[in-house]
Design an enzyme around this catalytic site. Structure first.
Site, PDB file in Angstrom:
ATOM      1  N   ASP A 178      72.302  42.883  50.016  1.00  0.00           N
ATOM      2  CA  ASP A 178      72.544  43.184  48.597  1.00  0.00           C
ATOM      3  C   ASP A 178      72.175  41.981  47.733  1.00  0.00           C
ATOM      4  O   ASP A 178      72.327  41.997  46.525  1.00  0.00           O
ATOM      5  CB  ASP A 178      73.992  43.614  48.349  1.00  0.00           C
ATOM      6  CG  ASP A 178      75.018  42.550  48.682  1.00  0.00           C
ATOM      7  OD1 ASP A 178      74.632  41.485  49.222  1.00  0.00           O
ATOM      8  OD2 ASP A 178      76.217  42.783  48.424  1.00  0.00           O
TER       9      ASP A 178
ATOM     10  N   SER B 234      78.691  40.956  54.777  1.00  0.00           N
ATOM     11  CA  SER B 234      77.685  40.369  53.899  1.00  0.00           C
ATOM     12  C   SER B 234      77.156  39.050  54.455  1.00  0.00           C
ATOM     13  O   SER B 234      76.598  39.006  55.545  1.00  0.00           O
ATOM     14  CB  SER B 234      78.285  40.196  52.500  1.00  0.00           C
ATOM     15  OG  SER B 234      77.314  39.882  51.554  1.00  0.00           O
TER      16      SER B 234
ATOM     17  N   ASP C 189      73.803  41.758  54.600  1.00  0.00           N
ATOM     18  CA  ASP C 189      73.772  43.189  54.263  1.00  0.00           C
ATOM     19  C   ASP C 189      72.746  43.508  53.191  1.00  0.00           C
ATOM     20  O   ASP C 189      72.658  44.637  52.716  1.00  0.00           O
ATOM     21  CB  ASP C 189      75.157  43.689  53.854  1.00  0.00           C
ATOM     22  CG  ASP C 189      75.603  43.182  52.494  1.00  0.00           C
ATOM     23  OD1 ASP C 189      75.102  42.130  52.052  1.00  0.00           O
ATOM     24  OD2 ASP C 189      76.463  43.838  51.880  1.00  0.00           O
TER      25      ASP C 189
ATOM     26  N   ASP D   1      70.648  38.266  52.513  1.00  0.00           N
ATOM     27  CA  ASP D   1      71.838  37.939  53.287  1.00  0.00           C
ATOM     28  C   ASP D   1      72.067  39.041  54.313  1.00  0.00           C
ATOM     29  O   ASP D   1      71.233  39.934  54.478  1.00  0.00           O
ATOM     30  CB  ASP D   1      73.046  37.757  52.367  1.00  0.00           C
ATOM     31  CG  ASP D   1      73.340  38.988  51.524  1.00  0.00           C
ATOM     32  OD1 ASP D   1      72.408  39.785  51.290  1.00  0.00           O
ATOM     33  OD2 ASP D   1      74.491  39.160  51.094  1.00  0.00           O
TER      34      ASP D   1
END
Length: 444
Positions: A243, A102, A241, A239
């Site tokens: 999400d 992440s 990843d 960010d």
């Protein structure tokens, strides 16, 4: 021993804490748990990753673990975490694996697991996987060894889904997107352009080493400068990843997750999409969000910090919107986890549909000054319930009345007590936070 799975899968220093051997063991054990529940058919797992260099190594290990346990693998390459969650369901897979840390720095990595419907695995299943990491098993051979194939249209499938879930066109909007040199570097500009926006993409050239490196949703100064430089209507930051979604208005002012949720809650209330006129947020959401929702006739349910707790509350109540101040926003009618691209499309769609600048939409909520002080203590559990601490908190709450709030909570990983105070002015919040922190630090 500490639990292997944290609040967001298995995470650690790649090739240090998180070795390829561990990645292979986790994925193999996950496949075996699936087969123990139903061995009547061949199992299928979907694997994606963000572009950090160690993802190549860990992807190979995860694929080896899955196929060695007899599961077939659909490999989708570099795509956001929410794309994995969506495509697990869309492609009928039994398991989803996302290799990502992440917003963490490049040397870290992680393994997130999703069930057949695209939801994060329950704690009980994670515990079962962990318990079976080192068991001796007879591995399948011959035709029973799993096979691997790529999904070449994974990006198109995911962005098609996003455009259906956020039908408002973005024609006439000029926007900047900071992709954090992460998993959204191709998907985000593609989705926003397909929706009609004029897109300036920055930090969208991942080289495996530059993910989250001074860019993205944890370094908004880069996006603020780019929005002003390009004269854009707004900016979106993701960010590593993707999400997560934070925003910047045309003047360069930050729009955080609380403000985004407030804007979306009002829009969904008007359209009849907001189930039971209820929004779900965590205890860390700004008091301004509570006051704004009260004025709009929207109920606000709060959970512990962490997107898994928001997801649990959304599912248990059948609610349609929830999230965190950090920019994790969940729309269960369209996604089973936080999806930064979907959030951005819905937010920009509101700008386009109302012909109102983002700064105008944020006026629905006044963000109260919020001060957070971390206090190191010998025993965090004892400190938060000490009589002198609880008495001081009660006095502060009386002093603040309805114009402020106090929250003390224990750190999940360190011997820290986090003292958070919101008040009408930053100086008032700082004074009360410092006073409480001094009392907490004196506990022995």
């Amino acid at each position: 021993m500490a639990r292997l799975f944290g609040t967001d899968g298995v995470r650690g220093l790649a090739n240090g804490d998180l070795t390829p051997e561990l990645g292979m063991s986790v994925s193999s054990a996950a496949a075996r748990v699936l087969y123990d529940r139903d061995d009547s058919r061949r199992r299928v797992a979907l694997v994606g990753r963000d572009p950090r260099a160690s993802g190549e190594m860990l992807e190979a290990a995860v694929v080896a673990g899955l196929t060695s346990a007899g599961a077939d693998v659909l490999r989708i390459g570099v795509l956001p975490t929410p794309a994995v969650a969506y495509l697990v369901k869309e492609l009928g897979a039994d398991l989803g694996v996302m290799i990502s840390a992440s917003h963490n720095p490049m040397p870290d990595n992680g393994i997130k697991l999703f069930s057949a419907g695209g939801n994060k695995l329950p704690d009980a299943i994670e515990d079962e996987i962990e318990a079976r990491l080192h068991e001796h098993v007879e591995r399948p051979t011959g035709v029973h060894v799993g096979r691997v194939r790529d999904v070449p249209d994974a990006l198109r499938r995911y962005t098609d889904h996003l455009l259906i879930a956020a039908p408002s066109r973005l024609d006439g909007i000029k926007m900047v997107v900071d992709c954090a040199n992460g998993a959204a570097s191709e998907a985000a500009p593609d989705a926003y352009r397909r929706a009609g926006a004029e897109v300036v993409a920055i930090n969208a050239e991942p080289d495996g080493l530059n993910i989250n490196d001074g860019v993205g949703s944890t370094h908004l100064d880069v996006l603020q400068a780019a929005v002003l430089e390009h004269g854009a209507d707004l900016g979106i930051a993701h960010d590593g990843d993707a999400d997560r979604c934070l925003a910047v208005d045309a003047a360069g002012d930050v729009v955080d997750g609380d403000q985004i949720m407030a804007i979306l809650a009002v829009a969904m209330c008007e359209s009849g999409e907001l189930t039971d006129n209820t929004l779900v947020a965590t205890v860390m959401s700004n008091l301004g969000l509570h006051l704004a929702m009260r004025e709009q006739g929207v109920s606000l349910r709060t959970t512990a910090v962490g997107d898994r707790y928001v997801l649990e509350e959304l599912r248990s109540g059948g609610y349609s919107l929830g999230g965190e101040q950090s920019g994790h926003v969940v729309l269960p009618g369209h996604a089973t986890t936080g999806d930064g691209l979907l959030t951005a499309l819905r937010l920009m769609g509101r700008v386009a549909a109302t012909d109102t600048p983002l700064a105008g939409l944020t006026k629905v909520m006044r963000r109260l000054p919020q001060v957070l002080v971390n206090v190191r203590v010998a025993d965090k559990a004892a400190a938060v319930v000490a009589p002198e601490v609880t008495a001081a908190v009660a006095d502060a709450e009386v002093e603040l009345g309805e114009t402020g709030r106090v929250l003390l909570r224990q750190s999940g990983t360190e011997q820290l007590v986090r003292v958070m105070v919101e008040a009408a002015s930053e100086q008032n919040a700082q004074d009360i936070a410092d006073r409480l922190a001094k009392i907490v630090s004196a506990i022995r």
